[in-house]
Design a protein around this motif. Structure first.
Motif, PDB file in Angstrom:
ATOM      1  N   ARG A   1       0.858  -1.189   0.000  1.00 24.88           N
ATOM      2  CA  ARG A   1       0.000   0.000   0.000  1.00 24.88           C
ATOM      3  C   ARG A   1       0.890   1.233   0.000  1.00 24.88           C
ATOM      4  O   ARG A   1       1.933   1.272   0.635  1.00 24.88           O
ATOM      5  CB  ARG A   1      -0.900   0.008   1.229  1.00 24.88           C
TER       6      ARG A   1
ATOM      7  N   THR B   1       0.755   5.833  -0.580  1.00 22.70           N
ATOM      8  CA  THR B   1      -0.069   7.030  -0.754  1.00 22.70           C
ATOM      9  C   THR B   1      -0.076   7.386  -2.231  1.00 22.70           C
ATOM     10  O   THR B   1       0.741   6.891  -3.028  1.00 22.70           O
ATOM     11  CB  THR B   1       0.498   8.222   0.038  1.00 22.70           C
ATOM     12  N   GLU B   2      -0.984   8.257  -2.592  1.00 26.66           N
ATOM     13  CA  GLU B   2      -1.052   8.714  -3.982  1.00 26.66           C
ATOM     14  C   GLU B   2       0.251   9.390  -4.393  1.00 26.66           C
ATOM     15  O   GLU B   2       0.760   9.170  -5.498  1.00 26.66           O
ATOM     16  CB  GLU B   2      -2.233   9.677  -4.147  1.00 26.66           C
ATOM     17  N   ASP B   3       0.810  10.205  -3.481  1.00 30.44           N
ATOM     18  CA  ASP B   3       2.069  10.891  -3.783  1.00 30.44           C
ATOM     19  C   ASP B   3       3.226   9.906  -3.946  1.00 30.44           C
ATOM     20  O   ASP B   3       4.061  10.055  -4.848  1.00 30.44           O
ATOM     21  CB  ASP B   3       2.411  11.904  -2.691  1.00 30.44           C
ATOM     22  N   GLU B   4       3.300   8.891  -3.076  1.00 34.09           N
ATOM     23  CA  GLU B   4       4.362   7.896  -3.190  1.00 34.09           C
ATOM     24  C   GLU B   4       4.274   7.155  -4.521  1.00 34.09           C
ATOM     25  O   GLU B   4       5.279   6.947  -5.202  1.00 34.09           O
ATOM     26  CB  GLU B   4       4.289   6.892  -2.028  1.00 34.09           C
ATOM     27  N   ARG B   5       3.058   6.777  -4.880  1.00 32.16           N
ATOM     28  CA  ARG B   5       2.864   6.070  -6.145  1.00 32.16           C
ATOM     29  C   ARG B   5       3.256   6.951  -7.327  1.00 32.16           C
ATOM     30  O   ARG B   5       3.903   6.490  -8.272  1.00 32.16           O
ATOM     31  CB  ARG B   5       1.411   5.627  -6.271  1.00 32.16           C
ATOM     32  N   ALA B   6       2.911   8.226  -7.269  1.00 37.69           N
ATOM     33  CA  ALA B   6       3.253   9.147  -8.352  1.00 37.69           C
ATOM     34  C   ALA B   6       4.771   9.281  -8.488  1.00 37.69           C
ATOM     35  O   ALA B   6       5.300   9.287  -9.613  1.00 37.69           O
ATOM     36  CB  ALA B   6       2.608  10.512  -8.109  1.00 37.69           C
TER      37      ALA B   6
ATOM     38  N   ARG C   1       6.129  -0.028 -13.301  1.00 36.33           N
ATOM     39  CA  ARG C   1       6.140   0.097 -11.841  1.00 36.33           C
ATOM     40  C   ARG C   1       6.651  -1.175 -11.170  1.00 36.33           C
ATOM     41  O   ARG C   1       7.505  -1.134 -10.268  1.00 36.33           O
ATOM     42  CB  ARG C   1       4.746   0.438 -11.333  1.00 36.33           C
TER      43      ARG C   1
ATOM     44  N   ASP D   1       6.101   6.005  -9.983  1.00 41.93           N
ATOM     45  CA  ASP D   1       5.768   5.926 -11.405  1.00 41.93           C
ATOM     46  C   ASP D   1       6.631   6.861 -12.244  1.00 41.93           C
ATOM     47  O   ASP D   1       7.100   6.492 -13.331  1.00 41.93           O
ATOM     48  CB  ASP D   1       4.283   6.243 -11.635  1.00 41.93           C
TER      49      ASP D   1
END
Length: 94
Positions: A17, A19-24, A37, A27
């Motif tokens: 899991r 956060t949106e920022d971590e995923r961004a 990814r 990516d």
């Protein structure tokens, strides 16, 4: 004719899991090195895991033994057969 290197089939799942920022950030970094990814995360996680494993090797030496150890490290290699055998040893994770 091209030689293609076949990757081992990844058949085990790892759920993470973020956060949106971590995923961004992940990516974006992956795109900079032309990886998806999954490949990016696996490569970085495996590299870091290998480094952590290798860092667990601890030498505790008194001053005299430390100096002798350093002297041996800096000396020219005399046992080339032994060095070749050592270099041929594969890490435990391979």
């Amino acid at each position: 004719m091209q030689n293609s290197i076949r990757k081992a089939t990844r058949d085990k799942q790892i759920n993470v899991r973020a956060t949106e920022d971590e995923r961004a950030v992940i990516d974006y970094a992956a795109s900079l090195v032309n990886k998806n990814r999954t490949d990016f995360i696996i490569e970085k996680a495996v590299n870091e895991a290998q480094n952590i494993i290798l860092d667990q090797r601890v030498f505790i030496l008194n001053d005299a033994r430390y100096q002798a150890f350093i002297k041996q490290l800096e000396a020219p290699v005399q046992n080339t057969e032994g060095r070749k055998r050592l270099m041929d040893v594969k890490p435990e994770w391979k």
